[in-house]
Design a protein around this motif. Structure first.
Motif, PDB file in Angstrom:
ATOM      1  N   SER A 141       0.829  -1.204   0.000  1.00  0.00           N
ATOM      2  CA  SER A 141       0.000   0.000   0.000  1.00  0.00           C
ATOM      3  C   SER A 141       0.865   1.256   0.000  1.00  0.00           C
ATOM      4  O   SER A 141       0.557   2.244  -0.683  1.00  0.00           O
ATOM      5  N   LEU A 195      -5.164   8.542  -1.167  1.00  0.00           N
ATOM      6  CA  LEU A 195      -5.795   7.232  -1.006  1.00  0.00           C
ATOM      7  C   LEU A 195      -6.659   6.849  -2.213  1.00  0.00           C
ATOM      8  O   LEU A 195      -6.531   5.728  -2.725  1.00  0.00           O
ATOM      9  N   PRO A 196      -7.552   7.741  -2.711  1.00  0.00           N
ATOM     10  CA  PRO A 196      -8.318   7.358  -3.908  1.00  0.00           C
ATOM     11  C   PRO A 196      -7.436   7.134  -5.133  1.00  0.00           C
ATOM     12  O   PRO A 196      -7.717   6.241  -5.940  1.00  0.00           O
ATOM     13  N   LEU A 252      -5.880   3.691  -4.990  1.00  0.00           N
ATOM     14  CA  LEU A 252      -6.812   2.667  -4.535  1.00  0.00           C
ATOM     15  C   LEU A 252      -6.623   1.333  -5.251  1.00  0.00           C
ATOM     16  O   LEU A 252      -6.786   0.273  -4.643  1.00  0.00           O
ATOM     17  N   SER A 253      -6.280   1.365  -6.525  1.00  0.00           N
ATOM     18  CA  SER A 253      -6.110   0.101  -7.241  1.00  0.00           C
ATOM     19  C   SER A 253      -4.962  -0.710  -6.646  1.00  0.00           C
ATOM     20  O   SER A 253      -5.078  -1.921  -6.443  1.00  0.00           O
ATOM     21  N   ILE A 312      -3.792  -0.405  -3.583  1.00  0.00           N
ATOM     22  CA  ILE A 312      -4.153  -0.765  -2.206  1.00  0.00           C
ATOM     23  C   ILE A 312      -5.068  -1.988  -2.209  1.00  0.00           C
ATOM     24  O   ILE A 312      -4.889  -2.917  -1.409  1.00  0.00           O
ATOM     25  N   ILE A 313      -6.050  -2.004  -3.108  1.00  0.00           N
ATOM     26  CA  ILE A 313      -6.937  -3.155  -3.195  1.00  0.00           C
ATOM     27  C   ILE A 313      -6.151  -4.410  -3.589  1.00  0.00           C
ATOM     28  O   ILE A 313      -6.400  -5.507  -3.065  1.00  0.00           O
ATOM     29  N   SER A 342      -9.537  -3.523  -9.472  1.00  0.00           N
ATOM     30  CA  SER A 342      -8.430  -2.595  -9.674  1.00  0.00           C
ATOM     31  C   SER A 342      -8.571  -1.850 -10.991  1.00  0.00           C
ATOM     32  O   SER A 342      -8.314  -0.648 -11.073  1.00  0.00           O
ATOM     33  N   PHE A 380     -11.335   0.867 -10.620  1.00  0.00           N
ATOM     34  CA  PHE A 380     -10.902   2.027  -9.851  1.00  0.00           C
ATOM     35  C   PHE A 380      -9.833   2.817 -10.599  1.00  0.00           C
ATOM     36  O   PHE A 380      -9.764   4.027 -10.518  1.00  0.00           O
ATOM     37  N   TYR A 395     -10.212   6.821 -11.529  1.00  0.00           N
ATOM     38  CA  TYR A 395      -9.327   7.873 -11.049  1.00  0.00           C
ATOM     39  C   TYR A 395      -8.211   8.166 -12.014  1.00  0.00           C
ATOM     40  O   TYR A 395      -7.272   8.812 -11.689  1.00  0.00           O
TER      41      TYR A 395
END
Length: 301
Positions: A173, A204-205, A208-209, A211-212, A294, A297, A301
């Motif tokens: 992350s 964070l947004p 996000l891909s 992080i997921i 992923s 997202f 974004y």
């Protein structure tokens, strides 16, 4: 000198010609190994299903393959595996993500270079050590809080598996958050955002891909964990959701039968491959889902 240079150039050209072939051989070996594993699982699983039947394997809720009157319903093993994974992710996701936010957005370079390697040391500890840590330290500690907690239970190994995969969530992350362009942070700061708002509403947004992807990889690691759940989880396949009692996961069952409880060629022996195939399908579906999420997202974004 001229001959030496020409010989060096010849060696470089030969190396350049050989390296693509070497890389191709490595890639082919990897593919063939994967195909071999999948085919072995498929063929041995069919041998098991010819005797047991797919309806009993997928619809029955009892798993007692080593009893006098055996039952081969895989759902108790699936429930035990998912119970451990859910407990692990409840521990790993918030702590790992908080560590990643701190390292990416708050920590100085010196602090980051110190903390991140220390976190990653946790990933290098053998899982058998984690297993005995769960059995001899975490379980007695939890018994002081939960007197009815069994010596073998789902809660203790779930917590320890969560601790084990924290570095995976935090490191991956943090890498995803660090890849967010600095210009996005600076633009948010210029609009009057605080550091916390920048981290939560911008970085964070945008990451996000990645992080997921770290979450799904951690879930796969938790589902595939073997030694911790074998040592501290017990060997009681059940459909009960009681985290204070013993459970058995798919990997723990494979270990149990592999120790010699079932003879080669028996139905119990082939059940190892059926359970392994189920585990493989679970992991495959999660990876496909992770790629889909992923991608969605990333497009957003």
């Amino acid at each position: 000198m001229i001959e030496s240079k020409s010989s060096q150039q010849g060696m470089k050209k030969a190396a350049e010609g050989l390296m693509p072939k070497f890389f191709l051989i490595c890639a082919v070996i990897s593919i063939l190994t994967t195909v071999g594993i999948v085919l072995t699982l498929i063929f041995e699983t069919f041998s098991f299903l010819e005797v047991v039947g797919i309806s009993e394997f997928l619809l029955s809720t009892e798993w007692y393959p080593l009893h006098g009157d055996p039952s081969y319903g895989v759902w108790p093993l699936i429930m035990g595996t998912l119970m451990i994974a859910v407990i692990a992710m409840i521990i790993a996701i918030p702590i790992g993500l908080a560590c990643a936010i701190f390292l990416s957005e708050y920590a100085s370079d010196k602090t980051r270079r110190t903390i991140k390697p220390v976190l990653e040391v946790l990933a290098g500890i053998p899982t058998i050590v984690y297993g005995f840590f769960a059995l001899t330290f975490v379980t007695p500690l939890l018994q002081n809080i939960i007197p009815d907690l069994s010596i073998y239970n789902a809660l203790s190994p779930g917590i320890v598996v969560g601790v084990m995969i924290i570095p995976m969530v935090a490191s991956l992350s943090e890498d995803a958050m660090s890849a967010v362009p600095q210009s996005m942070r600076e633009g948010a700061f210029a609009l009057g955002s605080t550091r916390f708002e920048v981290a939560m509403k911008v970085v964070l947004p945008a990451a996000l891909s990645g992080i997921i992807a770290s979450f799904v990889l951690a879930v796969s690691r938790a589902i595939g964990e073997t030694m911790i759940v074998t040592v501290a989880g017990g060997a009681n396949p059940t459909m009960d959701f009681d985290v204070t009692s013993a459970v058995q996961t798919m990997t723990a069952y494979i270990v149990q039968v592999s120790l010699g409880d079932a003879g080669y060629g028996t139905t119990e022996y082939y059940s190892i491959y059926a359970v392994g195939m189920t585990l493989f399908v679970f992991t495959l579906l999660m990876n496909i889902l992770a790629q889909f999420i992923s991608k969605r997202f990333r497009e957003a974004y």
